[in-house]
Motif scaffolding. Structure first.
Motif, PDB file in Angstrom:
ATOM      1  N   TYR A 193       2.532   1.526 -11.792  1.00 14.64           N
ATOM      2  CA  TYR A 193       1.258   0.868 -11.475  1.00 14.64           C
ATOM      3  C   TYR A 193       1.607  -0.432 -10.766  1.00 14.64           C
ATOM      4  O   TYR A 193       2.330  -1.271 -11.313  1.00 14.64           O
ATOM      5  CB  TYR A 193       0.526   0.605 -12.785  1.00 14.64           C
ATOM      6  CG  TYR A 193      -0.860   0.003 -12.706  1.00 14.64           C
ATOM      7  CD1 TYR A 193      -1.944   0.664 -13.280  1.00 14.64           C
ATOM      8  CD2 TYR A 193      -1.099  -1.242 -12.129  1.00 14.64           C
ATOM      9  CE1 TYR A 193      -3.215   0.103 -13.249  1.00 14.64           C
ATOM     10  CE2 TYR A 193      -2.367  -1.793 -12.085  1.00 14.64           C
ATOM     11  CZ  TYR A 193      -3.421  -1.122 -12.647  1.00 14.64           C
ATOM     12  OH  TYR A 193      -4.680  -1.677 -12.620  1.00 14.64           O
ATOM     13  N   VAL A 194       1.123  -0.612  -9.535  1.00 18.45           N
ATOM     14  CA  VAL A 194       1.505  -1.791  -8.758  1.00 18.45           C
ATOM     15  C   VAL A 194       0.272  -2.471  -8.167  1.00 18.45           C
ATOM     16  O   VAL A 194      -0.801  -1.874  -8.055  1.00 18.45           O
ATOM     17  CB  VAL A 194       2.489  -1.416  -7.623  1.00 18.45           C
ATOM     18  CG1 VAL A 194       3.728  -0.738  -8.178  1.00 18.45           C
ATOM     19  CG2 VAL A 194       1.825  -0.521  -6.582  1.00 18.45           C
ATOM     20  N   THR A 195       0.478  -3.732  -7.765  1.00 20.34           N
ATOM     21  CA  THR A 195      -0.611  -4.494  -7.133  1.00 20.34           C
ATOM     22  C   THR A 195      -0.281  -4.853  -5.692  1.00 20.34           C
ATOM     23  O   THR A 195      -1.070  -5.527  -5.035  1.00 20.34           O
ATOM     24  CB  THR A 195      -0.870  -5.792  -7.915  1.00 20.34           C
ATOM     25  OG1 THR A 195       0.327  -6.591  -7.932  1.00 20.34           O
ATOM     26  CG2 THR A 195      -1.319  -5.505  -9.341  1.00 20.34           C
ATOM     27  N   ASP A 196       0.870  -4.426  -5.199  1.00 23.07           N
ATOM     28  CA  ASP A 196       1.348  -4.824  -3.884  1.00 23.07           C
ATOM     29  C   ASP A 196       1.520  -3.587  -3.003  1.00 23.07           C
ATOM     30  O   ASP A 196       2.188  -2.624  -3.396  1.00 23.07           O
ATOM     31  CB  ASP A 196       2.682  -5.567  -4.043  1.00 23.07           C
ATOM     32  CG  ASP A 196       3.189  -6.120  -2.728  1.00 23.07           C
ATOM     33  OD1 ASP A 196       3.025  -7.318  -2.485  1.00 23.07           O
ATOM     34  OD2 ASP A 196       3.760  -5.331  -1.951  1.00 23.07           O
ATOM     35  N   LEU A 197       0.937  -3.628  -1.807  1.00 21.77           N
ATOM     36  CA  LEU A 197       0.969  -2.464  -0.922  1.00 21.77           C
ATOM     37  C   LEU A 197       2.398  -2.105  -0.514  1.00 21.77           C
ATOM     38  O   LEU A 197       2.736  -0.919  -0.418  1.00 21.77           O
ATOM     39  CB  LEU A 197       0.110  -2.718   0.320  1.00 21.77           C
ATOM     40  CG  LEU A 197       0.061  -1.604   1.358  1.00 21.77           C
ATOM     41  CD1 LEU A 197      -0.481  -0.302   0.757  1.00 21.77           C
ATOM     42  CD2 LEU A 197      -0.791  -2.033   2.564  1.00 21.77           C
ATOM     43  N   LYS A 198       3.238  -3.099  -0.266  1.00 18.24           N
ATOM     44  CA  LYS A 198       4.627  -2.814   0.125  1.00 18.24           C
ATOM     45  C   LYS A 198       5.349  -2.042  -0.976  1.00 18.24           C
ATOM     46  O   LYS A 198       6.094  -1.093  -0.701  1.00 18.24           O
ATOM     47  CB  LYS A 198       5.375  -4.121   0.411  1.00 18.24           C
ATOM     48  CG  LYS A 198       4.833  -4.937   1.567  1.00 18.24           C
ATOM     49  CD  LYS A 198       5.738  -6.104   1.894  1.00 18.24           C
ATOM     50  CE  LYS A 198       5.930  -7.072   0.742  1.00 18.24           C
ATOM     51  NZ  LYS A 198       4.684  -7.761   0.354  1.00 18.24           N
ATOM     52  N   LEU A 199       5.140  -2.455  -2.222  1.00 17.15           N
ATOM     53  CA  LEU A 199       5.767  -1.757  -3.344  1.00 17.15           C
ATOM     54  C   LEU A 199       5.225  -0.338  -3.469  1.00 17.15           C
ATOM     55  O   LEU A 199       5.975   0.608  -3.730  1.00 17.15           O
ATOM     56  CB  LEU A 199       5.536  -2.528  -4.639  1.00 17.15           C
ATOM     57  CG  LEU A 199       6.204  -3.907  -4.721  1.00 17.15           C
ATOM     58  CD1 LEU A 199       5.773  -4.621  -5.995  1.00 17.15           C
ATOM     59  CD2 LEU A 199       7.721  -3.788  -4.669  1.00 17.15           C
ATOM     60  N   PHE A 200       3.916  -0.197  -3.282  1.00 16.24           N
ATOM     61  CA  PHE A 200       3.300   1.137  -3.349  1.00 16.24           C
ATOM     62  C   PHE A 200       3.926   2.072  -2.312  1.00 16.24           C
ATOM     63  O   PHE A 200       4.290   3.210  -2.625  1.00 16.24           O
ATOM     64  CB  PHE A 200       1.788   1.032  -3.122  1.00 16.24           C
ATOM     65  CG  PHE A 200       1.091   2.361  -3.067  1.00 16.24           C
ATOM     66  CD1 PHE A 200       0.736   3.025  -4.234  1.00 16.24           C
ATOM     67  CD2 PHE A 200       0.795   2.962  -1.844  1.00 16.24           C
ATOM     68  CE1 PHE A 200       0.102   4.266  -4.183  1.00 16.24           C
ATOM     69  CE2 PHE A 200       0.162   4.194  -1.788  1.00 16.24           C
ATOM     70  CZ  PHE A 200      -0.185   4.840  -2.963  1.00 16.24           C
ATOM     71  N   ASN A 201       4.060   1.583  -1.089  1.00 12.66           N
ATOM     72  CA  ASN A 201       4.610   2.434  -0.022  1.00 12.66           C
ATOM     73  C   ASN A 201       6.061   2.811  -0.299  1.00 12.66           C
ATOM     74  O   ASN A 201       6.475   3.951  -0.043  1.00 12.66           O
ATOM     75  CB  ASN A 201       4.486   1.729   1.319  1.00 12.66           C
ATOM     76  CG  ASN A 201       3.044   1.690   1.823  1.00 12.66           C
ATOM     77  OD1 ASN A 201       2.242   2.553   1.473  1.00 12.66           O
ATOM     78  ND2 ASN A 201       2.713   0.693   2.616  1.00 12.66           N
ATOM     79  N   SER A 202       6.850   1.873  -0.828  1.00  8.15           N
ATOM     80  CA  SER A 202       8.248   2.181  -1.149  1.00  8.15           C
ATOM     81  C   SER A 202       8.345   3.228  -2.244  1.00  8.15           C
ATOM     82  O   SER A 202       9.171   4.141  -2.174  1.00  8.15           O
ATOM     83  CB  SER A 202       8.977   0.909  -1.577  1.00  8.15           C
ATOM     84  OG  SER A 202       9.096   0.008  -0.501  1.00  8.15           O
ATOM     85  N   LEU A 203       7.507   3.098  -3.264  1.00  4.69           N
ATOM     86  CA  LEU A 203       7.550   4.037  -4.387  1.00  4.69           C
ATOM     87  C   LEU A 203       6.962   5.395  -3.996  1.00  4.69           C
ATOM     88  O   LEU A 203       7.397   6.430  -4.499  1.00  4.69           O
ATOM     89  CB  LEU A 203       6.824   3.431  -5.588  1.00  4.69           C
ATOM     90  CG  LEU A 203       7.563   2.214  -6.162  1.00  4.69           C
ATOM     91  CD1 LEU A 203       6.665   1.416  -7.093  1.00  4.69           C
ATOM     92  CD2 LEU A 203       8.827   2.648  -6.896  1.00  4.69           C
ATOM     93  N   LYS A 204       6.007   5.380  -3.090  1.00  8.39           N
ATOM     94  CA  LYS A 204       5.490   6.642  -2.551  1.00  8.39           C
ATOM     95  C   LYS A 204       6.602   7.386  -1.822  1.00  8.39           C
ATOM     96  O   LYS A 204       6.758   8.605  -1.973  1.00  8.39           O
ATOM     97  CB  LYS A 204       4.318   6.345  -1.615  1.00  8.39           C
ATOM     98  CG  LYS A 204       3.690   7.576  -0.978  1.00  8.39           C
ATOM     99  CD  LYS A 204       2.521   7.176  -0.092  1.00  8.39           C
ATOM    100  CE  LYS A 204       1.933   8.383   0.628  1.00  8.39           C
ATOM    101  NZ  LYS A 204       0.777   7.982   1.495  1.00  8.39           N
ATOM    102  N   LYS A 205       7.402   6.665  -1.035  1.00 10.37           N
ATOM    103  CA  LYS A 205       8.539   7.282  -0.348  1.00 10.37           C
ATOM    104  C   LYS A 205       9.568   7.829  -1.326  1.00 10.37           C
ATOM    105  O   LYS A 205      10.264   8.802  -1.039  1.00 10.37           O
ATOM    106  CB  LYS A 205       9.195   6.268   0.590  1.00 10.37           C
ATOM    107  CG  LYS A 205       8.364   5.930   1.818  1.00 10.37           C
ATOM    108  CD  LYS A 205       9.068   4.889   2.674  1.00 10.37           C
ATOM    109  CE  LYS A 205       8.205   4.502   3.876  1.00 10.37           C
ATOM    110  NZ  LYS A 205       8.847   3.432   4.687  1.00 10.37           N
TER     111      LYS A 205
END
Length: 268
Positions: A193-205
């Motif tokens: 669970y994240v609040t930062d778009l950059k972190l979301f995109n990295s974890l999605k990858k």
């Protein structure tokens, strides 16, 4: 017979203590901060081993898989973990002026969250909300996210009751989510669970279950809301009780994402 009983009780206490809070291994140091909310005693224990800018926070005292995974990570990589200890239960339960109160410790980081989520009698004292607000500030000060540059929490859940699908459109927590990515080969209870778009995109990858919190999420007093209000990147590693290996794997991916975006400050 009577000499044996105290020994048995002591042995049980030791076993429960070790099960709840893993023992300190060689060279690990500890420091504590104490919070008293009327008749409730809370101890925040910070375990440190080769501090390197990585620090976990555990706010619930009944989510032990996360604690054990955090210890496993620190044993091999170094870092710190702050463990909340107040009796092996989820909620804070206490009394004041003969009234009984209950609140989730992940609801005390904003005044609105305390006001809306505190379980209380109709005519309860406002002094209690002030005490909880002070407790939330003490936890944040002890964790010290501004010196770290982020907040990294460890949580556990039950089987099938809550997970990544809870944030999909039409489900209970959909309003909390901006974006959701699901790896259908994973257990739905294991997620980030994240609040930062950059972190979301990295974890999605990285092809793991991950949710990005909405900027319009309800102010429920949680650390993720506090983090968003204070422009701090936030990651929660949320894993089903007992999924120790997966807990550790997601911790490693969370830290890799933080490092990818230079969000971990090395201690001076």
């Amino acid at each position: 017979m009577f000499k044996i009983i105290p020994q048995i009780i002591l042995a049980l206490i030791v076993l429960v203590t070790h099960a709840q809070h893993p023992p300190i291994f060689d060279a690990m140091k500890s420091d504590s901060s104490f919070i008293k909310i009327y008749d409730l005693d809370i101890t925040l224990v910070k375990y440190s081993y080769k501090p390197n800018g990585i620090r976990f926070l555990v706010v619930h005292d009944n989510e032990d898989t996360g604690v054990k995974a955090g210890f496993d990570y620190i044993r091999w990589n170094g870092g710190e973990i702050i463990d909340s200890q107040y009796g092996g239960v989820r909620d804070y339960n206490f009394s004041y002026m003969d009234d009984i109160y209950r609140i989730d410790p992940n609801a005390i980081y904003t005044e609105r969250g305390i006001n809306t989520r505190l379980k209380k009698d109709e005519f309860s004292s406002g002094e209690v909300e002030k005490a909880l607000n002070a407790a939330g500030k003490q936890i944040i000060d002890f964790y010290d996210p501004k010196s770290l540059g982020y907040i990294l929490t460890l949580h556990n859940n039950g089987d099938g009751g809550f997970g990544i699908s809870s944030y999909l459109p039409g489900y209970d927590l959909s309003s909390a989510a901006d974006s959701v990515y699901i790896n259908f080969e994973m257990d739905g209870d294991d997620m980030l669970y994240v609040t930062d778009l950059k972190l979301f995109n990295s974890l999605k990858k990285a092809n793991v279950n991950v949710m990005l919190q909405s900027k319009f999420v309800e102010n429920d007093g949680s650390l993720s809301v506090y983090a968003m209000q204070n422009d701090l990147p936030y990651i929660n590693v949320e894993v089903q009780h007992g999924h120790l290996e997966e807990n550790l794997r997601l911790i490693e991916l969370a830290i890799a994402a933080l490092k990818e975006h230079n969000l971990i400050k090395k201690p001076e």
